[in-house]
Scaffold this motif. Structure first.
Motif, short mmCIF file in Angstrom:
data_model
loop_
_atom_site.label_atom_id
_atom_site.label_comp_id
_atom_site.label_asym_id
_atom_site.label_seq_id
_atom_site.Cartn_x
_atom_site.Cartn_y
_atom_site.Cartn_z
N PHE A 1 -11.65 21.23 -62.44
CA PHE A 1 -12.04 19.94 -63.00
C PHE A 1 -12.11 20.09 -64.52
O PHE A 1 -12.83 20.95 -65.03
N TYR B 1 -14.14 26.22 -56.58
CA TYR B 1 -14.02 25.24 -57.65
C TYR B 1 -14.15 25.90 -59.02
O TYR B 1 -14.72 26.99 -59.16
N ASP C 1 -5.79 18.47 -49.94
CA ASP C 1 -5.03 17.44 -50.66
C ASP C 1 -5.21 17.57 -52.18
O ASP C 1 -4.26 17.38 -52.95
N ALA C 2 -6.44 17.89 -52.59
CA ALA C 2 -6.70 18.05 -54.02
C ALA C 2 -5.95 19.26 -54.57
O ALA C 2 -5.43 19.22 -55.69
N CYS D 1 -15.09 17.17 -50.84
CA CYS D 1 -14.31 18.34 -50.41
C CYS D 1 -15.09 19.20 -49.43
O CYS D 1 -14.53 19.74 -48.46
N HIS E 1 -9.43 16.95 -47.39
CA HIS E 1 -9.47 16.37 -48.74
C HIS E 1 -9.36 17.48 -49.79
O HIS E 1 -8.69 17.30 -50.81
N TYR E 2 -10.03 18.61 -49.53
CA TYR E 2 -9.92 19.75 -50.45
C TYR E 2 -8.48 20.23 -50.53
O TYR E 2 -7.96 20.49 -51.63
N ALA F 1 -2.36 18.30 -55.02
CA ALA F 1 -2.16 17.49 -56.23
C ALA F 1 -2.14 18.37 -57.48
O ALA F 1 -1.48 18.04 -58.47
N GLN F 2 -2.87 19.49 -57.44
CA GLN F 2 -2.94 20.40 -58.58
C GLN F 2 -1.80 21.42 -58.58
O GLN F 2 -1.55 22.07 -59.60
N LEU G 1 -9.89 24.96 -57.48
CA LEU G 1 -9.69 23.55 -57.82
C LEU G 1 -10.38 23.28 -59.15
O LEU G 1 -11.61 23.34 -59.24
N GLU H 1 -16.51 14.59 -56.20
CA GLU H 1 -15.33 15.11 -55.51
C GLU H 1 -15.66 16.36 -54.70
O GLU H 1 -15.17 16.55 -53.59
#
Length: 428
Positions: free
Chosen positions: A364, A337, A395-396, A386, A392-393, A399-400, A362, A382
């Motif tokens: 933020f 992250y 998927d994030a 994750c 879910h991680y 999205a990025q 990821l 989040e």
């Protein structure tokens, strides 16, 4: 492929200065790129300097008789202190000598056009402003040198930030302004009459895993469908986990897990000791153990802020400082992250955010109108999800991944080349 007509009009005979040759067909889209940071100097780890290094490297590797026939930069080597007038007085003689010498380069006989790309940023320390030294006298001197050698000069200002530019006399006879994100483009469009084109900052730090995905994306020719975004995110994640740092001393740090706070260590980008203390406290309250770190990485611009950060009493905090440029983010590949406190949120010209995103972390960043404290709460909620759900991680990251593809160095460079070709042709 669209054909480009070679233009034999207004070609001058060979001259001792090395001007365009009458025996060589010249494409109207061709140009030689001369770029400068003014009084600033290139820096592998600094935003504007790293961008200039990328620009030089990209166009050096992508020369074409139909586009960029050659690239050169003007780097000021003299004393950089003193009043603006004194500084400009020292810069003009050096830049005119350097440009006059460059105009004898044989490769320039394949064009009639010199594009002078002057980088501009008026934020930070005044004596280190990117583009310091731009002046009417400078542009006039360079125009005279170029015309005498048989070429024409196109003046382009690449604006990294619009802050501080409104009341400053920094642009002289430009053909165009080039903004590095839509917000800067909008601000410049409101303030000035010149055409404002749009580009962006690419990923500037090389990582083995990022470069590997770049090679794959090159074959896809910049496409960004849902399937490609998914593939890019998954490949980047897997490559990042398998890449080993090239420097033996970084192997231990690679095992660090947690959140990277990356970028210039300065309050101007929203970073503060208070926010880092809050982040450390909230991580504990969310149940993260001490082995889940907050890693401060980046070059220090404000020494007092570094002192404050190092003084934070938390076993969770790691003050890493400047990354090893040879390893880049490979050193911190274990940190899944990243977090940015920049008040403006994610921006295409924020190289720190672009780099950490392209390294596979990821990110933020602040949403519009969101406080840093609220962003921390949103991010930690989040991250908890994750950590509990690997899908879910993923998927994030998917999205990025559009940001990753959008900031591919080759994609950004190819679009910039097309802009410069069009600019050269339209100024005929």
């Amino acid at each position: 492929m669209t054909s480009v007509r070679l233009d034999r009009r207004r070609l001058r005979p060979d001259s001792p200065s090395g001007g365009p040759s009458s025996a060589v067909a010249v494409a109207p889209t061709s140009y030689a790129l001369v770029h400068t940071l003014g009084g600033n100097t290139p820096d592998d780890m600094g935003g504007d300097g790293a961008y200039a290094n990328w620009l030089h490297g990209h166009f050096s590797c992508h020369k074409s008789q139909l586009g960029c026939v050659d690239v050169q930069r003007l780097i000021f080597t003299g004393r950089k202190t003193g009043s603006t007038g004194e500084f400009i007085g020292r810069m003009i003689p050096q830049f005119t000598r350097d440009l006059q010498r460059y105009l004898t380069t044989p490769a320039l006989r394949m064009t009639r056009t010199i594009v002078l790309n002057w980088h501009i940023r008026y934020t930070g320390r005044p004596n280190a402003w990117t583009g310091r030294g731009s002046s009417q006298e400078m542009v006039a001197a360079l125009q005279g040198i170029v015309a005498e050698a048989g070429y024409r000069l196109i003046v382009l200002y690449t604006v990294h930030e619009s802050e501080g530019l409104g009341g400053e006399a920094w642009r002289y006879q430009p053909s165009s302004l080039l903004a590095l994100n839509p917000d800067v483009q909008g601000q410049l469009g409101l303030q000035f009459r010149e055409r404002v084109a749009l580009s962006r900052v690419p990923g500037l730090m090389t990582c083995v895993h990022t470069s590997s995905v770049d090679l794959i994306l090159q074959y896809l020719r910049g496409e960004s469908t849902a399937l490609i975004r998914t593939a890019a995110a998954v490949l980047l994640q897997q490559f990042r986990l398998r890449t080993v740092p090239s420097q033996r001393g970084n192997l231990a740090r690679r095992q660090t897990q947690g959140i990277i706070v990356f970028g210039m260590i300065t309050a101007r980008h929203g970073l503060s000791a208070e926010l880092i203390r809050l982040l450390c406290r909230r991580l504990a309250m969310y149940g993260f153990g001490r082995d889940f770190k907050v890693v401060i990485a980046g070059r220090t611009q404000t020494a007092s802020l570094e002192v404050d950060l190092r003084a934070i009493d938390s076993a969770r905090l790691v003050f890493h400082g400047t990354l090893d440029h040879r390893d880049g983010f490979t050193t911190l590949a274990g940190c899944r992250y990243a977090m940015s406190f920049d008040p403006l949120g994610f921006r295409d010209n924020a190289s720190a955010q672009v780099n950490v995103t392209r390294a596979g972390h990821l990110l933020f960043s602040r949403n519009s109108g969101e406080s840093s404290e609220a962003m921390i709460e949103r991010a930690l909620a989040e991250i908890v999800r994750c950590e509990r759900d690997s899908e879910h991680y993923t998927d994030a990251l998917i999205a990025q991944s559009g940001r990753f593809i959008n900031t591919s160095p080759d994609a950004v460079g190819d679009e910039l080349d097309q802009f410069l070709r069009a600019l050269s042709s339209s100024e005929q």
